[in-house]
Structures are given as C-alpha cells and as structure tokens.
Design a protein around this motif. Structure first.
Motif, PDB file in Angstrom:
ATOM      1  N   LEU A  68       1.090  -1.373   0.282  1.00 19.15           N
ATOM      2  CA  LEU A  68      -0.020   0.157   0.045  1.00 19.15           C
ATOM      3  C   LEU A  68       1.207   0.850   0.365  1.00 19.15           C
ATOM      4  O   LEU A  68       1.453   1.086   0.837  1.00 19.15           O
ATOM      5  CB  LEU A  68      -0.861   0.171   1.290  1.00 19.15           C
ATOM      6  N   LYS A  69       0.736   2.145  -0.503  1.00 17.63           N
ATOM      7  CA  LYS A  69       1.100   3.482  -0.726  1.00 17.63           C
ATOM      8  C   LYS A  69       0.299   4.687  -0.933  1.00 17.63           C
ATOM      9  O   LYS A  69      -0.383   4.247  -1.117  1.00 17.63           O
ATOM     10  CB  LYS A  69       2.155   3.690  -2.530  1.00 17.63           C
ATOM     11  N   GLY A  70       0.369   5.292   0.654  1.00 18.41           N
ATOM     12  CA  GLY A  70      -0.958   6.554   0.636  1.00 18.41           C
ATOM     13  C   GLY A  70      -0.336   6.906   1.288  1.00 18.41           C
ATOM     14  O   GLY A  70       1.154   7.792   1.794  1.00 18.41           O
ATOM     15  N   THR A  71      -1.739   7.486   2.228  1.00 16.90           N
ATOM     16  CA  THR A  71      -0.634   8.795   3.509  1.00 16.90           C
ATOM     17  C   THR A  71      -2.256   8.113   4.457  1.00 16.90           C
ATOM     18  O   THR A  71      -2.930   7.393   4.415  1.00 16.90           O
ATOM     19  CB  THR A  71      -1.601   9.834   2.968  1.00 16.90           C
ATOM     20  N   ILE A  72      -1.617   9.062   5.482  1.00 19.64           N
ATOM     21  CA  ILE A  72      -2.125   7.758   6.870  1.00 19.64           C
ATOM     22  C   ILE A  72      -2.917   9.331   7.314  1.00 19.64           C
ATOM     23  O   ILE A  72      -3.375   9.476   7.645  1.00 19.64           O
ATOM     24  CB  ILE A  72      -0.378   8.492   8.569  1.00 19.64           C
ATOM     25  N   ASP A  73      -4.139   7.808   7.459  1.00 19.65           N
ATOM     26  CA  ASP A  73      -5.275   8.395   7.576  1.00 19.65           C
ATOM     27  C   ASP A  73      -5.797   9.062   9.698  1.00 19.65           C
ATOM     28  O   ASP A  73      -6.468   9.295   9.894  1.00 19.65           O
ATOM     29  CB  ASP A  73      -6.642   7.792   7.009  1.00 19.65           C
TER      30      ASP A  73
END
Length: 205
Positions: free
Chosen positions: A5-10
């Motif tokens: 997973l590549k994204g931003t920490i929510d």
C-alpha cells in the motif's frame, strides 16, 4: 491479493493504521514497533502487506520491510503461533534480533514478547534454527558464529568468554557480538581471558 500500500496515513490506532490510497481507506494491523516508526497522520507511507482471507473476513497486516513480512509468515509456521503472537514477537524484536536469538537458542529473549510462554519460545528457536540465517538481514555477518554458540559447538575459549560476559549482565547477543569482534582482533587461537578483555573493550565503546 494486496502486496503493498502506498498512500497517506489517515489514522493511527492502538494496533492498526488506516492508509488512504486515493480516497480508499485500508485498515492494516501492525506490530507496535512498526506503528511507532510510521510517522504521523497526513504523512506518506509505504507498507508491505500480508493479506488474510477467511470465510467471514478479509484482514490486512502491514510491515515497513519485506523482511519483517517474511518473518511474520515464518513465525506462523511454528505450532501455536498465530498472527497475534507473531505480531507480538515482531513488536519486541527486530528481524535481526529475532534471527540472532534463534541462532543463539536464546529462549529468554523470545519469551519477552507478550503471549509467548516458555513452550512456544522453545518451539520458535528449535523449529526455525535452520531457517533463521536466510532471514538474518543486518545480522547475516555473525549469524553462523552465533549458530555455533547456540548449538554448543563453538570452541571452549569462545564459549567461556561469552558465558563470562553474560554473567556480567550483558545479553547473550551483546556478549556474542563482542566476542566475535574480539576474535577478529585476537585471532582464532586467543584464550578466553584475552577474548573477555577485548570483549569488554568492545562493549565499553
């Protein structure tokens, strides 16, 4: 299957992180060590994922390295070790520390993990002793030396030096690292007294 997973920490929970990938949020369960190193809400993150699919659920486990994910799966090949215990072990020991503990047959180090009793610790160090070197990571340089110690086939001066340093309060891994460094300086013919002296010098640095 989800491999990464590549994204931003929510959101960061007690045992999980929520990763926002282009508006789709994924819950990934992680070790406490991983959660302490991932950063803060809003920051970018890359997690290696192990996907568990069951009849009634789909669960993701997240790791900061492929090596940690490999250990997660390797640990679960041991009888009595499920995902919860595997994460507990990886919360307590890094992959390199775990490889060292197994090579040294250091049951006490493994049993520091929550939920890991003496019997499970013994199974982990026994059943994985031949597999640990392939997953040693940063510990690869000394893993063979530590296996000799763990199996009781190291020379008497080496064994005596490690035992003496351990009796002084150092962990078995610290003592083994110090004696390994001492051997490089003193040579294979060094006696235990010299290895202890040089080992203490290494440990004082």
């Amino acid at each position: 299957m989800i491999g990464k997973l590549k994204g931003t920490i929510d959101e960061i929970g007690e045992d999980h992180v929520v990763v926002d990938v282009h508006g789709v949020c994924y819950i990934a369960f992680c070790s406490s060590r991983t959660l302490s190193r991932i950063g803060s809400v809003g920051e970018a993150i890359v997690l290696f994922i192990e996907t568990y699919v069951r009849e009634d659920q789909l669960k993701l486990f997240g790791f900061l390295s492929a090596l940690e994910r490999q250990w997660f799966n390797l640990l679960q090949s041991v009888q009595g070790v499920g995902s919860k215990v595997a994460l507990a072990v990886l919360s307590t020991l890094t992959p390199s520390e775990l490889a060292n503990a197994i090579a040294l047959q250091d049951k006490a180090a493994v049993s520091r993990a929550p939920g890991v009793g003496p019997k499970v610790a013994i199974r982990i160090v026994t059943e994985l002793k031949n597999k640990a070197p392939a997953f040693a990571g940063e510990a690869s340089a000394t893993i063979g030396f530590k296996q000799e110690l763990g199996e009781g086939v190291a020379s008497a001066p080496v064994s005596d030096a490690v035992s003496a340093l351990t009796n002084l309060g150092y962990s078995r891994d610290q003592a083994a690292n110090a004696v390994a460094a001492a051997l490089k300086t003193a040579g294979e013919a060094a006696d235990s007294a010299k290895l202890i002296r040089l080992g203490l010098k290494e440990l004082s640095r």
